[in-house]
Structure formats: C-alpha cells, structure tokens
Scaffold this motif. Structure first.
Motif, PDB file in Angstrom:
ATOM      1  N   GLU A   1      13.251  37.812   0.839  1.00 20.82           N
ATOM      2  CA  GLU A   1      14.334  38.094   1.593  1.00 20.82           C
ATOM      3  C   GLU A   1      14.776  36.521   1.581  1.00 20.82           C
ATOM      4  OE1 GLU A   1      16.619  40.718   3.111  1.00 20.82           O
ATOM      5  OE2 GLU A   1      16.658  42.646   0.929  1.00 20.82           O
ATOM      6  N   TYR A   2      14.495  36.227   2.851  1.00 24.03           N
ATOM      7  CA  TYR A   2      14.709  35.737   3.543  1.00 24.03           C
ATOM      8  C   TYR A   2      14.401  34.154   2.906  1.00 24.03           C
ATOM      9  CZ  TYR A   2      14.303  31.766   7.135  1.00 24.03           C
ATOM     10  OH  TYR A   2      13.988  30.393   7.423  1.00 24.03           O
ATOM     11  N   LEU A   3      13.021  33.725   2.409  1.00 24.25           N
ATOM     12  CA  LEU A   3      12.565  32.993   1.555  1.00 24.25           C
ATOM     13  C   LEU A   3      13.852  32.430  -0.353  1.00 24.25           C
ATOM     14  CD1 LEU A   3       8.892  33.706   0.358  1.00 24.25           C
ATOM     15  CD2 LEU A   3       9.948  31.976   2.418  1.00 24.25           C
ATOM     16  N   LEU A   4      14.141  33.579  -0.906  1.00 18.04           N
ATOM     17  CA  LEU A   4      15.531  33.988  -0.965  1.00 18.04           C
ATOM     18  C   LEU A   4      16.388  33.023  -0.877  1.00 18.04           C
ATOM     19  CD1 LEU A   4      14.879  37.070  -3.628  1.00 18.04           C
ATOM     20  CD2 LEU A   4      13.862  34.866  -4.181  1.00 18.04           C
ATOM     21  N   ALA A   5      16.775  33.839   0.182  1.00 16.28           N
ATOM     22  CA  ALA A   5      18.312  32.858   0.812  1.00 16.28           C
ATOM     23  C   ALA A   5      18.364  31.347   1.096  1.00 16.28           C
ATOM     24  CB  ALA A   5      18.534  33.845   1.943  1.00 16.28           C
ATOM     25  N   ARG A   6      16.904  31.003   1.834  1.00 15.93           N
ATOM     26  CA  ARG A   6      16.409  29.722   2.266  1.00 15.93           C
ATOM     27  C   ARG A   6      16.154  28.960   1.164  1.00 15.93           C
ATOM     28  NH1 ARG A   6      12.201  27.995   6.580  1.00 15.93           N
ATOM     29  NH2 ARG A   6      12.787  26.198   6.492  1.00 15.93           N
ATOM     30  N   LEU A   7      16.115  29.825   0.051  1.00 19.88           N
ATOM     31  CA  LEU A   7      15.748  28.750  -1.190  1.00 19.88           C
ATOM     32  C   LEU A   7      17.119  28.318  -1.913  1.00 19.88           C
ATOM     33  CD1 LEU A   7      14.633  27.077  -3.097  1.00 19.88           C
ATOM     34  CD2 LEU A   7      14.725  29.462  -4.817  1.00 19.88           C
TER      35      LEU A   7
ATOM     36  N   ILE B   1      29.289  31.251  -3.363  1.00 17.52           N
ATOM     37  CA  ILE B   1      28.242  32.296  -3.480  1.00 17.52           C
ATOM     38  C   ILE B   1      27.797  32.835  -5.050  1.00 17.52           C
ATOM     39  CG2 ILE B   1      28.453  35.315  -2.689  1.00 17.52           C
ATOM     40  CD1 ILE B   1      30.087  34.573  -0.577  1.00 17.52           C
ATOM     41  N   GLU B   2      28.502  32.639  -5.947  1.00 14.30           N
ATOM     42  CA  GLU B   2      28.158  33.032  -6.884  1.00 14.30           C
ATOM     43  C   GLU B   2      27.339  32.073  -7.750  1.00 14.30           C
ATOM     44  OE1 GLU B   2      29.044  33.273 -11.965  1.00 14.30           O
ATOM     45  OE2 GLU B   2      30.254  33.727 -10.346  1.00 14.30           O
ATOM     46  N   GLY B   3      27.091  30.787  -7.292  1.00 12.65           N
ATOM     47  CA  GLY B   3      26.358  29.898  -7.474  1.00 12.65           C
ATOM     48  C   GLY B   3      24.949  30.003  -6.568  1.00 12.65           C
ATOM     49  N   LYS B   4      25.156  30.569  -5.490  1.00  8.88           N
ATOM     50  CA  LYS B   4      23.876  30.751  -4.118  1.00  8.88           C
ATOM     51  C   LYS B   4      22.909  31.764  -5.553  1.00  8.88           C
ATOM     52  CE  LYS B   4      25.424  28.816   0.216  1.00  8.88           C
ATOM     53  NZ  LYS B   4      27.055  27.998  -0.729  1.00  8.88           N
ATOM     54  N   ALA B   5      23.942  32.708  -5.498  1.00  7.15           N
ATOM     55  CA  ALA B   5      23.405  33.936  -6.427  1.00  7.15           C
ATOM     56  C   ALA B   5      22.195  33.398  -7.696  1.00  7.15           C
ATOM     57  CB  ALA B   5      24.394  34.909  -6.880  1.00  7.15           C
TER      58      ALA B   5
ATOM     59  N   CYS C   1      24.217  33.172   1.650  1.00 12.18           N
ATOM     60  CA  CYS C   1      23.092  33.321   1.258  1.00 12.18           C
ATOM     61  C   CYS C   1      23.144  34.703   1.382  1.00 12.18           C
ATOM     62  CB  CYS C   1      22.334  32.149   1.903  1.00 12.18           C
ATOM     63  SG  CYS C   1      22.371  30.675   1.680  1.00 12.18           S
ATOM     64  N   TRP C   2      23.236  35.102   2.039  1.00  7.72           N
ATOM     65  CA  TRP C   2      22.928  36.590   2.888  1.00  7.72           C
ATOM     66  C   TRP C   2      23.695  37.694   1.742  1.00  7.72           C
ATOM     67  CZ3 TRP C   2      17.830  37.216   3.992  1.00  7.72           C
ATOM     68  CH2 TRP C   2      18.078  36.862   5.236  1.00  7.72           C
TER      69      TRP C   2
ATOM     70  N   LEU D   1      24.448  40.759  -3.346  1.00  6.29           N
ATOM     71  CA  LEU D   1      25.157  41.325  -4.404  1.00  6.29           C
ATOM     72  C   LEU D   1      24.121  41.281  -5.908  1.00  6.29           C
ATOM     73  CD1 LEU D   1      27.578  38.018  -5.592  1.00  6.29           C
ATOM     74  CD2 LEU D   1      28.242  40.466  -5.657  1.00  6.29           C
ATOM     75  N   ILE D   2      22.943  40.394  -5.656  1.00  7.02           N
ATOM     76  CA  ILE D   2      21.927  40.778  -6.398  1.00  7.02           C
ATOM     77  C   ILE D   2      21.488  42.192  -6.368  1.00  7.02           C
ATOM     78  CG2 ILE D   2      19.467  39.801  -7.009  1.00  7.02           C
ATOM     79  CD1 ILE D   2      20.843  37.025  -6.940  1.00  7.02           C
TER      80      ILE D   2
END
Length: 145
Positions: A31-37, A47-51, A97-98, A103-104
């Motif tokens: 989760e951290y790796l995904l949020a950081r990316l 938020i949608e762009g990050k998702a 990011c979180w 959302l996902i």
C-alpha cells in the motif's frame, strides 16, 4: 486458482477458469509503495488521477506479462519515469494518495484495463505509436496493448 501474493498487504487470487479477481488487503508494505508511486507520478492530479496510476500497477499485477509482486512491477527497469529520474525517492504520499488507494480497495476501476500511462503532452511517443489509447485524464494518457 492461481495466487499471486504481494509483499505483504495485498493478495490477489485469480481463478483462471472463471477469470474472477478477488483482492484482499493484508499489510502496509505494498500500500505504501502504491501510494508513493501515485505521489511521484501524479502529484498535480486529482484523486482519480492518482487512483488511475495505482490501478495501472494493479492491472499489471493481474497480467501474466508482468512480474509477480508490486515491488517488482514498480521497480521494473524503464517502466516508471519517477523511478528512472529519482523523483520517487524524494516524495512521500499525501492524503489524496491514500484516498486514491481507498477508492481502489472499495472496487473503483475506471482504468479500462490500462497497463501503461504517460504524460499527455508527449507526442510521437512509443506508447502512442504501439499501444491502444483507452483514456486521457488530466495530464496523463492511459494505454493497453
């Protein structure tokens, strides 16, 4: 079914006959790796762009053409500009990011199966010449094979 296990929190089970995908969240590492990316690749996006950035990684995780862990997908050579240019190492995920990750986790998916993305201001890129454009969101184009 075939099971791919994240380096911790996320586990995705794929039943090859039914093609059903079930996601179970287990530990904070991926989760951290995904949020950081998401922060490194889409800091100026909503938020949608990050998702969508996170969902590209998840789509790759479910695809046999890509490595079997979130860490390997994110750090696969020449796949994400923020890894190549070092930006990933300078950022920390923000609240958006979180929220994108949440959302996902709730089943959100407007990625249309995208496996690749790039900034939309790039022209004549390898992606635009070799992949199918499935979506443009804010400053990114999203593609699949």
């Amino acid at each position: 079914g075939v099971e791919k296990v994240f380096s911790g929190r996320l586990k995705l089970t794929i039943d090859k006959q039914k093609q059903e995908r079930i996601t179970v969240y287990r530990d904070d590492t991926d989760e951290y790796l995904l949020a950081r990316l998401a922060m490194a690749e889409a800091e100026g996006e909503d938020i949608e762009g990050k998702a969508l950035v996170i969902k590209v990684v998840m789509n790759r995780f479910a695809n046999e053409m890509f490595p079997n862990s979130i860490r390997e997908i994110i750090f696969q050579e020449k796949q994400f500009a923020s890894i190549s240019d070092g930006r990933w190492y300078k950022v920390q995920p923000n609240e958006e990011c979180w929220k994108a990750l949440e959302l996902i986790k709730k089943g959100w998916d407007k990625s249309q199966g995208a496996l690749f993305f790039e900034r939309s201001d790039l022209s004549d890129s390898w992606q635009s010449q070799h992949l199918q454009l499935v979506k443009t969101h804010q400053h990114h184009n999203f593609y699949r094979r």
